[in-house]
Design a protein around this motif. Structure first.
Motif, PDB file in Angstrom:
ATOM      1  N   ALA A 140     -11.509   7.468   3.279  1.00 58.52           N
ATOM      2  CA  ALA A 140     -10.257   7.779   2.659  1.00 58.52           C
ATOM      3  C   ALA A 140      -9.246   7.028   3.461  1.00 58.52           C
ATOM      4  N   ASP A 141      -9.461   6.522   4.597  1.00 58.97           N
ATOM      5  CA  ASP A 141      -8.442   5.586   5.345  1.00 58.97           C
ATOM      6  C   ASP A 141      -8.485   4.173   4.766  1.00 58.97           C
ATOM      7  N   ILE A 142      -9.670   3.821   4.428  1.00 53.69           N
ATOM      8  CA  ILE A 142      -9.911   2.542   3.989  1.00 53.69           C
ATOM      9  C   ILE A 142      -9.337   2.522   2.439  1.00 53.69           C
TER      10      ILE A 142
ATOM     11  N   THR B 251      -5.135   0.728  -1.358  1.00 50.19           N
ATOM     12  CA  THR B 251      -4.219   1.070  -2.394  1.00 50.19           C
ATOM     13  C   THR B 251      -2.701   1.025  -1.811  1.00 50.19           C
ATOM     14  N   ASN B 252      -2.361   0.689  -0.777  1.00 53.51           N
ATOM     15  CA  ASN B 252      -1.291   0.283  -0.060  1.00 53.51           C
ATOM     16  C   ASN B 252      -0.574   1.733   0.097  1.00 53.51           C
ATOM     17  N   LYS B 253      -1.255   2.723   0.330  1.00 52.50           N
ATOM     18  CA  LYS B 253      -0.907   3.957   0.614  1.00 52.50           C
ATOM     19  C   LYS B 253      -0.999   4.683   2.126  1.00 52.50           C
ATOM     20  N   PHE B 254      -1.235   3.478   2.908  1.00 47.78           N
ATOM     21  CA  PHE B 254      -1.642   3.891   4.421  1.00 47.78           C
ATOM     22  C   PHE B 254      -0.653   4.046   5.156  1.00 47.78           C
TER      23      PHE B 254
END
Length: 448
Positions: free
Chosen positions: A438-440, A445-448
């Motif tokens: 999920a982190d990766i 997707t630039n949602k981190f």
């Protein structure tokens, strides 16, 4: 440099927690004359970074930073080494010890984690005190964003109680509202209680900062100006904005919103200076800013409470329980179908990203030790709770089997223990992969 400091803090915190947790198993095992074959920080499949054998125990550091372990002879653990278990039990093996001794050994880790959190919180309260924003000192109603209104708030509401309890600490108030079932407010002179709407909570979790829906209101008195153009236009520190383009301004958040909604435009601003109105024309940047701030006046709403040594002992315990309670309560948001709080759950990469640092005015970055120890205490009590969950592979799984033996009077069959441990390890590994994945995915997707 900032990323390096965050990674260092994370590794340091995890190392402290893992070593002390495993020490909680190690010491009672040694006390009860149980053979401990390995004591490792991090896991060491195939090879280890450092290892040294002292007496009967091999001490080392593994290369896989997922935690750590102590390998106790005669115990079904995550190593799944069952060869020794095929032989008759030896007096120095875990399985040969009385059930009550095995229970103490298994509870040692979570006990140390809880007492560590208690110690850290107590020290923080004694040496630093506790600083909080006291909402009771603010006369104006809160600023309610569209998110807050989605939960059921209206402009002018004064929060009295959250789930029947008074909360004047602003940081806790926002979290309490997110976790609440109902809110009591003073609305148009009357007490009104309404259920908090999950749709509004879902909107909060879509924001970068889920707690930003609730902010205190204060007059638009300018205390800092960074933009030379704004200075040249005549604005001065101490000016109070009272109107923009003829529209009355009572609070700083109203002024901010007006500026944000007019990027690249000139605004006719009336300010109060020395008891007289001064008309100005301020040019808003393309980003919707003026390069000023109005936060120093908020210092009068902050309160620092200091504790004696004796008081800090009790306070450390209370803060540990509060920390755990908040974290457990957040499960109701994580599994709520509307709120979908699970989308905000992150793994090690997300934790590293959010590790606290101290940023100086010159741009340099250093460790914020108060924040670091607060994080370590929070994480310690959380690990204590997680390890008590009755899943094979965790301490809680071993505790359940041992309690069963103490109640029934006979141990769980060895084969059942081995199969349960295997299922537990597979489940935990799968969960770790899911969290890392999920982190990766968020990074990609630039949602981190």
């Amino acid at each position: 440099m900032e990323l390096a400091i965050k990674i260092f803090q994370f590794i340091l915190s995890i190392s402290i927690l893992v070593i002390l947790h495993e020490l909680g198993h190690f010491l009672p095992a040694k006390y009860f004359k149980t053979k401990v074959e390995k004591f490792y920080l991090f896991f060491d499949p195939y090879f280890s970074l450092v290892k040294k054998k002292i007496g009967e125990t091999e001490y080392g550091i593994g290369w896989l930073p997922f935690g750590g372990y102590v390998k106790i002879a005669g115990m079904v653990d995550e190593s799944m080494d069952t060869e020794q278990l095929k032989q008759p039990a030896q007096p120095w093996e875990f399985r040969a010890k009385p059930a009550w001794q095995r229970l103490i050994i298994m509870l040692g880790g979570v006990t140390v984690n809880f007492f560590l959190a208690w110690l850290i919180y107590g020290c923080l309260s004694f040496f630093n005190g506790e600083t909080s924003f006291d909402t009771a000192k603010v006369d104006a109603p809160m600023n309610y964003t569209s998110v807050a209104k989605g939960m059921g708030f209206q402009d002018g509401d004064k929060i009295l109680k959250v789930d029947g309890k008074t909360q004047n600490n602003l940081d806790k108030l926002a979290l309490d509202v997110l976790l609440s079932d109902e809110i009591t407010v003073l609305r148009n002179g009357k007490e009104v209680t309404f259920p908090t709407n999950d749709d509004g909570k879902a909107m909060a979790f879509r924001d970068e900062n889920p707690r930003a829906f609730l902010t205190p209101r204060f007059p638009a008195v300018i205390d800092s100006i960074y933009n030379p153009k704004t200075l040249q236009a005549g604005l001065k520190v101490g000016d109070q904005v009272v109107a923009v383009d003829g529209k009355k301004i009572s609070y700083y958040d109203e002024f901010q919103e007006t500026v944000r909604n007019n990027p690249g435009k000139d605004l006719k601003v009336d300010v109060m200076r020395g008891g007289a109105i001064q008309p100005l024309v301020l040019s808003v940047s393309k980003e919707g800013t003026l390069g000023l701030a109005s936060y120093k006046q908020l210092t009068k709403f902050y309160e620092t409470k200091h504790f004696t040594f004796v008081e800090s002992i009790g306070r450390g315990f209370t803060r540990s329980i509060e920390s755990l309670t908040y974290q457990v309560k957040q499960f109701k948001l994580i599994f709520n179908k509307k709120v979908q709080g699970y989308k905000k759950v992150g793994g090690p990469l997300a934790i590293i990203k959010n590790m606290p640092v101290d940023k100086a005015k010159d741009g340099s970055v250093s460790i914020d030790w108060t924040a670091f120890w607060s994080f370590t205490a929070m994480f310690s009590v959380w690990l204590a709770f997680l390890n008590l969950i009755p899943i094979p592979g965790l301490d809680g799984g071993h505790v359940i089997f041992t309690l069963y033996e103490m109640i029934v009077g006979k141990p769980v069959p060895q084969k059942i223990l081995e199969n349960a441990q295997m299922v537990g390890v597979i489940f935990l590994l799968g969960l770790m992969l899911l969290i890392f994945g999920a982190d990766i995915f968020k990074i990609i997707t630039n949602k981190f």
